[in-house]
Design a protein around this motif. Structure first.
Motif, short mmCIF file in Angstrom:
data_model
loop_
_atom_site.label_atom_id
_atom_site.label_comp_id
_atom_site.label_asym_id
_atom_site.label_seq_id
_atom_site.Cartn_x
_atom_site.Cartn_y
_atom_site.Cartn_z
N THR A 12 0.83 -1.20 0.00
CA THR A 12 0.00 0.00 0.00
C THR A 12 0.87 1.24 0.00
N HIS A 13 0.59 2.13 -0.94
CA HIS A 13 1.30 3.41 -1.01
C HIS A 13 0.45 4.47 -0.30
N VAL A 14 0.95 4.93 0.82
CA VAL A 14 0.26 5.93 1.63
C VAL A 14 0.94 7.28 1.42
N GLN A 15 0.21 8.24 0.87
CA GLN A 15 0.78 9.58 0.69
C GLN A 15 0.81 10.30 2.02
N LEU A 16 1.98 10.73 2.43
CA LEU A 16 2.14 11.36 3.74
C LEU A 16 1.66 12.80 3.71
N GLN A 17 1.04 13.19 4.82
CA GLN A 17 0.39 14.50 4.89
C GLN A 17 1.39 15.58 5.30
N THR A 18 2.31 15.88 4.39
CA THR A 18 3.28 16.95 4.61
C THR A 18 2.98 18.09 3.64
N LYS A 19 3.40 19.28 3.99
CA LYS A 19 3.13 20.44 3.13
C LYS A 19 4.06 20.49 1.93
N SER A 20 5.24 19.92 2.08
CA SER A 20 6.20 19.93 0.97
C SER A 20 6.66 18.52 0.67
N LYS A 21 7.35 18.36 -0.44
CA LYS A 21 7.75 17.05 -0.94
C LYS A 21 8.87 16.45 -0.10
N ILE A 22 9.16 15.18 -0.37
CA ILE A 22 10.09 14.47 0.51
C ILE A 22 11.53 14.92 0.36
N PHE A 23 11.92 15.41 -0.84
CA PHE A 23 13.30 15.83 -1.04
C PHE A 23 13.42 17.25 -1.59
N SER A 24 12.30 17.99 -1.60
CA SER A 24 12.35 19.38 -2.08
C SER A 24 11.33 20.21 -1.32
N GLY A 25 11.35 21.52 -1.56
CA GLY A 25 10.42 22.41 -0.88
C GLY A 25 9.15 22.67 -1.66
N ALA A 26 8.94 21.97 -2.79
CA ALA A 26 7.73 22.18 -3.59
C ALA A 26 6.49 21.71 -2.85
N SER A 27 5.37 22.36 -3.13
CA SER A 27 4.12 22.05 -2.45
C SER A 27 3.55 20.70 -2.88
N THR A 28 2.84 20.06 -1.96
CA THR A 28 2.16 18.79 -2.25
C THR A 28 0.65 18.99 -2.41
N ALA A 29 0.17 20.23 -2.40
CA ALA A 29 -1.28 20.50 -2.48
C ALA A 29 -1.86 19.89 -3.75
N PHE A 30 -3.04 19.32 -3.62
CA PHE A 30 -3.69 18.66 -4.75
C PHE A 30 -4.46 19.66 -5.62
N GLY A 31 -4.48 19.41 -6.92
CA GLY A 31 -5.37 20.16 -7.80
C GLY A 31 -4.75 21.30 -8.58
N ALA A 32 -3.43 21.50 -8.47
CA ALA A 32 -2.79 22.59 -9.21
C ALA A 32 -2.71 22.26 -10.70
N GLU A 33 -2.56 23.28 -11.52
CA GLU A 33 -2.36 23.09 -12.95
C GLU A 33 -1.11 22.24 -13.17
N PRO A 34 -1.09 21.41 -14.22
CA PRO A 34 0.06 20.54 -14.46
C PRO A 34 1.39 21.29 -14.44
N ASN A 35 2.36 20.70 -13.73
CA ASN A 35 3.75 21.17 -13.68
C ASN A 35 3.92 22.53 -13.00
N ARG A 36 2.94 22.95 -12.22
CA ARG A 36 3.08 24.21 -11.45
C ARG A 36 3.74 23.96 -10.10
#
Length: 483
Positions: A12-36
């Motif tokens: 099971t792949h569980v997406q962790l509820q963090t504000k940024s990605k695991i190895f960068s500061g980019a946002s993990t928020a859902f629903g943004a335009e592609p590649n934003r």
């Protein structure tokens, strides 16, 4: 089917509820335009280096503690090499030989032939890794687009032992896992958005025979699809073997439209990925002090809360398990009991599992969005307990609260004149009128027909517009008929 034994393991792949990605500061928020939400690290520009997200590690520790697993004091990140358009680096950063969480287990309850039984599904490991991007095949004029917003999203991959023997057990495990990761706050559990995805490894064998060749059904994002995919795969594999054909290890996809699985590619083994330690990341070291700090922040876990509900409130195992199915549900129930009084816990449980659950299901709402608050429900429960409301009148009050007619049960009772009549001097004359108007029923009751008594009770309740106390009606009516 009894001639065959089914063996199932889940990843099971569980997406962790963090504000940024695991190895960068980019946002993990859902629903943004592609590649934003894909930064230089996520798209693998030359010279960039990964930096581990501390909060992702905290999530992994929380999970390990919640399932009684061992937290590795030292774990290593590895490069999992494969080539796919949505994987910019040509490898995925994951963990292989030394994962962060080892062992543990999750208890499930499954009904076999109507008899519930408990079973422990043992976990092999849980490891941290980054998600890949996403290939988009629609609205591109016959071409495929690549969206890297998900690239680098933190995942915890949770792997079981092959402990499950049916689709029902696999679904029970998946639901229990889903409840746990949302309960401890490491995942939002949104399956439609890809936050919780299951891969099912399925094989069949004759009883006592060595393990059969497994096929992995990928990316199942609903419990219903998980059930359907496993059931189909079991039937397909049995049919193949009985027809004299061999099962070939493969990765397959489930098509919800046809209800069938289809092969996607031959199944890879670990050596195909050429794992090796990632030279850009130091080993992850977790001290006992850090683990103890995380443990102090964990909420009461479902099993412990279930046991407490049984012990403190006298609830049955079934009721306590139902009420602790989700943390939001358990919190609502506890708030209701706190407002109604501990002695009304069973009545609160009945309303939460009964009328409230039915209305939420009908309106496709979560308990957190219930129009009737725990305090409002408690107020209504108190009026049932003190005899002000009958069960029938309470449902009318609940309806009014659900539609926002009034702020509390007392206001509804006052406005609609719903107070239950419990005064024997008021009920008695009504019973006399009903007996006088229904001599045939009286005669039938005295001749031994109990149904006639129920009919008379119904007539009294009708005459009082449902406001008479049912128990008092029963007692007074029987006295008058037998006196």
């Amino acid at each position: 089917m009894s001639q065959w034994e089914v063996v199932i393991g889940l990843e099971t792949h569980v997406q962790l509820q963090t504000k940024s990605k695991i190895f960068s500061g980019a946002s993990t928020a859902f629903g943004a335009e592609p590649n934003r939400q894909a930064c230089a690290v996520d798209i693998a520009l030359p010279g960039v280096l990964p930096v581990l997200n501390r909060e992702a590690v905290v999530c992994a520790i929380k999970f390990g503690l919640a399932v009684d697993a061992a937290i590795a004091p030292r774990s290593v990140f590895a490069r999992k090499n494969y080539f796919y358009p949505d994987l910019p680096k040509g490898y995925q950063i994951s963990q292989y030989e030394i994962p962060v969480v080892l062992g543990g287990g999750i208890d499930i309850r499954v009904s076999h032939g109507g008899t519930p039984s408990e079973k422990r599904v043992h976990l092999t490991r849980a490891h941290l890794e980054e998600d890949a991007g996403k290939s988009l095949h629609e609205d591109f004029h016959g071409k495929t687009g690549i969206d890297l917003n998900r690239a680098g999203t933190p995942l915890l991959e949770i792997v079981t032992e092959p402990d499950m023997g049916s689709a029902a057990e696999a679904v029970a495990y998946a639901k229990a896992l889903h409840s746990l990761v949302t309960w401890i706050g490491i995942c939002d559990g949104n399956m439609q958005e890809g936050s919780f995805r299951c891969d099912a490894n399925v094989s069949v064998r004759r009883p006592g025979a060595p393990l059969g060749t497994r096929r992995e059904v990928k990316n199942l994002n609903s419990f219903r699809f998980l059930q359907q995919a496993i059931d189909y795969e079991i039937g397909w594999q049995i049919n193949e073997i009985e027809e004299g054909r061999k099962i070939v290890q493969a990765t397959v996809l489930f098509d919800p439209d046809t209800g069938e699985t289809r092969a996607m590619r031959s199944k890879e083994d670990a050596h195909d990925y050429r794992y090796f330690p990632d030279p850009d990341l130091l080993p992850l070291e977790i001290s006992p002090v850090w683990t103890a700090e995380v443990k102090r922040g964990l909420p009461e876990l479902p099993a412990a809360m279930q046991a407490r509900f049984e012990r403190d409130f006298g609830l049955s195992t079934y009721d306590a398990a139902s009420l602790t199915a989700t943390r939001a549900n358990a919190t609502f129930f506890e708030d209701c009991v706190a407002a109604a009084g501990k002695d009304q816990a069973k009545l609160c449980a009945n309303w939460v599992m009964g009328e409230l659950a039915a209305r939420l299901n009908r309106d496709e709402r979560e308990v957190a969005d219930s129009p009737v608050s725990a305090t409002q429900l408690a107020g209504m429960v108190r009026r049932v307990a003190d005899g002000t409301l009958s069960s029938k009148l309470a449902k009318e009050v609940f309806d009014a609260l659900w539609t926002g007619e009034a702020a509390d049960a007392d206001a509804v009772i006052e406005a609609r004149g719903l107070k239950q009549v419990s005064d024997a001097s008021a009920i008695g004359p009504i019973i006399d009128e009903v007996l006088a108007a229904n001599p045939k029923s009286v005669e039938e009751f005295r001749a031994g027909k109990e149904k006639a008594f129920n009919a008379l009770v119904g007539q009294v309740m009708k005459a009082t517009k449902g406001k008479a106390n049912p128990q008092q009606v029963n007692d007074l009516l029987r006295q008058k008929l037998t006196g």
